[in-house]
Design an enzyme around this catalytic site. Structure first.
Site, mmCIF file in Angstrom:
data_model
loop_
_atom_site.group_PDB
_atom_site.id
_atom_site.type_symbol
_atom_site.label_atom_id
_atom_site.label_comp_id
_atom_site.label_asym_id
_atom_site.label_seq_id
_atom_site.Cartn_x
_atom_site.Cartn_y
_atom_site.Cartn_z
ATOM 1 N N TYR A 86 -2.260 -1.652 10.976
ATOM 2 C CA TYR A 86 -2.516 -2.169 9.626
ATOM 3 C C TYR A 86 -1.377 -1.755 8.680
ATOM 4 C CZ TYR A 86 -4.020 -2.133 4.804
ATOM 5 O OH TYR A 86 -4.046 -2.302 3.436
ATOM 6 N N SER A 124 0.837 -1.201 0.000
ATOM 7 C CA SER A 124 0.000 0.000 0.000
ATOM 8 C C SER A 124 0.867 1.245 0.000
ATOM 9 C CB SER A 124 -0.857 -0.020 1.264
ATOM 10 O OG SER A 124 -1.473 1.222 1.463
ATOM 11 N N LYS A 164 1.864 -3.940 6.423
ATOM 12 C CA LYS A 164 2.315 -3.836 5.024
ATOM 13 C C LYS A 164 3.830 -3.605 4.977
ATOM 14 C CE LYS A 164 -1.523 -4.759 3.352
ATOM 15 N NZ LYS A 164 -1.712 -6.083 2.784
#
Ligand code: NAD
Ligand code: UFG
Length: 347
Positions: free
Chosen positions: A151, A126, A155
């Site tokens: 979160y 992302s 990544k």
């Protein structure tokens, strides 16, 4: 026919990628535990392409289940790994849920790939790994920043783990794709994004407001240093994103990688403000949107858009859909899915 394993293949981006892969004659095998999707998506994919992908309801955090699956599919040429939890706010509330699901899932996946000799991995990363940009547009050489949420951290850690695994295993290759803001849906209106509960993201909030599920859209901040004061993002049509995955898999299978681990931004290169997205939606849907400007949302960055040169050159891929295409297809999906829900309770 090359076999590709798609984890998270019944999810939003995964399902569009399965369709794009099947349309290019790949054989697709889906792994998904349905924590954020429905098995009915497998039917929808079949309705679009005429081909039913194999589906295995496996939780990636269960190592034995995944090993058994890989024993059956050791002939796969590549894995595209979408399976993850992705709600930023929830990850702040429940960090261990996110670390367990997203990290353990990846560890089990790479373990199984190494054990069974499946050597090509595509990872859903992302633009969040860039944090607040030092400079724009964001190139793959821009530095990554400490993550703003657990979160986002999954990544960053995911990318780092892959880099280490590639270094330690000469036959293992990987490509991380850093998505900017995926929106839109397949033109059939049979697959799309179906957030559970109140959406956090702009596009589903817009379509749910227009269809009457939400009273009004709150626009977070109009005092940014941008053309109209609202924040800028690089929105990319999910069908363009899906195409990029097909090109990425082709690059790996045809051994065209220039390094064993590569990273590409996936965006359009064009930033749009929140008000521009709303205007586009009003134009393509013919509906007036009920919205109100409020203060900034914590943790939001002012502007983000991608430099797309590397993906354009190396993947021979370029996003082709406009913002109007994106908002029109999101609206088409929202209307169809509400109809579908009444018929057979889609989710
Ligand atoms: P999604 O929730 O629609 O799809 C993810 C799928 O993974 C779901 O079907 C879910 O059921 C499945 N899954 C989750 N945990 C699993 C587990 N332990 N075992 C098996 N299946 C599991 O999300 P999406 O928007 O399609 O995102 C796909 C990927 O792209 C994710 O990794 C996400 O973090 C990443 N990504 C998404 C965005 C975005 O804005 N949508 C942006 C950047 C990156
Ligand atoms: N926005 C609103 N109102 C809303 C929702 C969003 O004004 O109800 C604005 C946001 O403030 C932002 C823009 O619309 O300026 C886009 O917001 P999204 O939530 O759709 O997307 P983000 O860029 O904030 O989020 C994306 C990904 C996440 C990722 C995050 C971190 O969707 O997965 O970037 O950068 F973690």
């Amino acid at each position: 026919m090359h076999k590709i394993i798609v984890t998270g293949g019944t999810g939003y981006i995964g399902s569009h990628t399965v369709v794009a892969l099947q349309e290019k004659n790949y054989e697709v095998v889906i792994v998904d535990n349905l924590v954020n999707s429905s098995e009915k998506t497998v039917d929808r994919i079949e309705e679009i392409t005429g081909i039913r992908p194999a589906f295995f309801p496996i939780d990636m955090t269960h190592q034995e289940g995944l090993r058994k699956f890989f024993r059956l599919h050791a002939d796969a040429k590549a894995v595209i790994h979408f399976a993850a939890l992705k709600a930023v706010g929830e990850s702040v509330q429940q960090p261990l849920l996110y670390y367990r699901n997203n990290m353990l899932g990846m560890i089990n996946l790479m373990d199984a790939m190494l054990e069974f000799g499946v050597q090509n991995l595509v990872f859903s990363s992302s633009a969040t790994v860039y944090g607040t940009p030092d400079s724009l547009p964001l190139t793959e050489k821009n530095s990554t920043k400490p993550a703003l949420s657990p979160y986002g951290n999954t990544k960053k850690i995911g990318e780092d783990m892959i880099e280490d695994v590639v270094k330690a295993n000469p036959d293992f290759r990987a490509i991380s794709l850093r998505y900017f803001n995926p929106i839109g849906a397949h033109k059939s209106g049979k697959i799309g994004e179906l957030p559970s509960g109140i959406p956090n993201n702009l596009m589903p909030f817009i379509t749910q407001t227009a269809i009457g599920l939400r009273k009004e859209l709150l626009v977070f901040g109009d005092d940014y240093d941008t053309p109209d004061g609202t924040a800028v993002r690089d929105y990319i049509h999910v069908v363009d994103l899906a195409e990029a995955h097909v090109k990425t898999v082709g690059r790996m299978i045809n051994q065209q990688q220039k390094a064993d681990y590569e990273i590409f931004n996936l965006g359009t290169g064009k930033g749009s403000t929140v008000l521009e997205v709303i205007k586009s939606f009003e134009k393509t849907s013919g509906k007036k949107l009920n919205y109100r400007i409020v203060g900034r949302r914590d943790g939001d960055v002012e502007q983000m858009y991608a430099a797309t040169d590397l993906a354009n050159q190396e993947l021979n891929w370029k996003a082709k859909y406009s913002l109007d295409d994106m908002t029109a297809s999101s609206w088409n999906w929202e209307q169809k899915v509400r109809g579908l829900e009444e018929q057979d309770s889609f989710n």
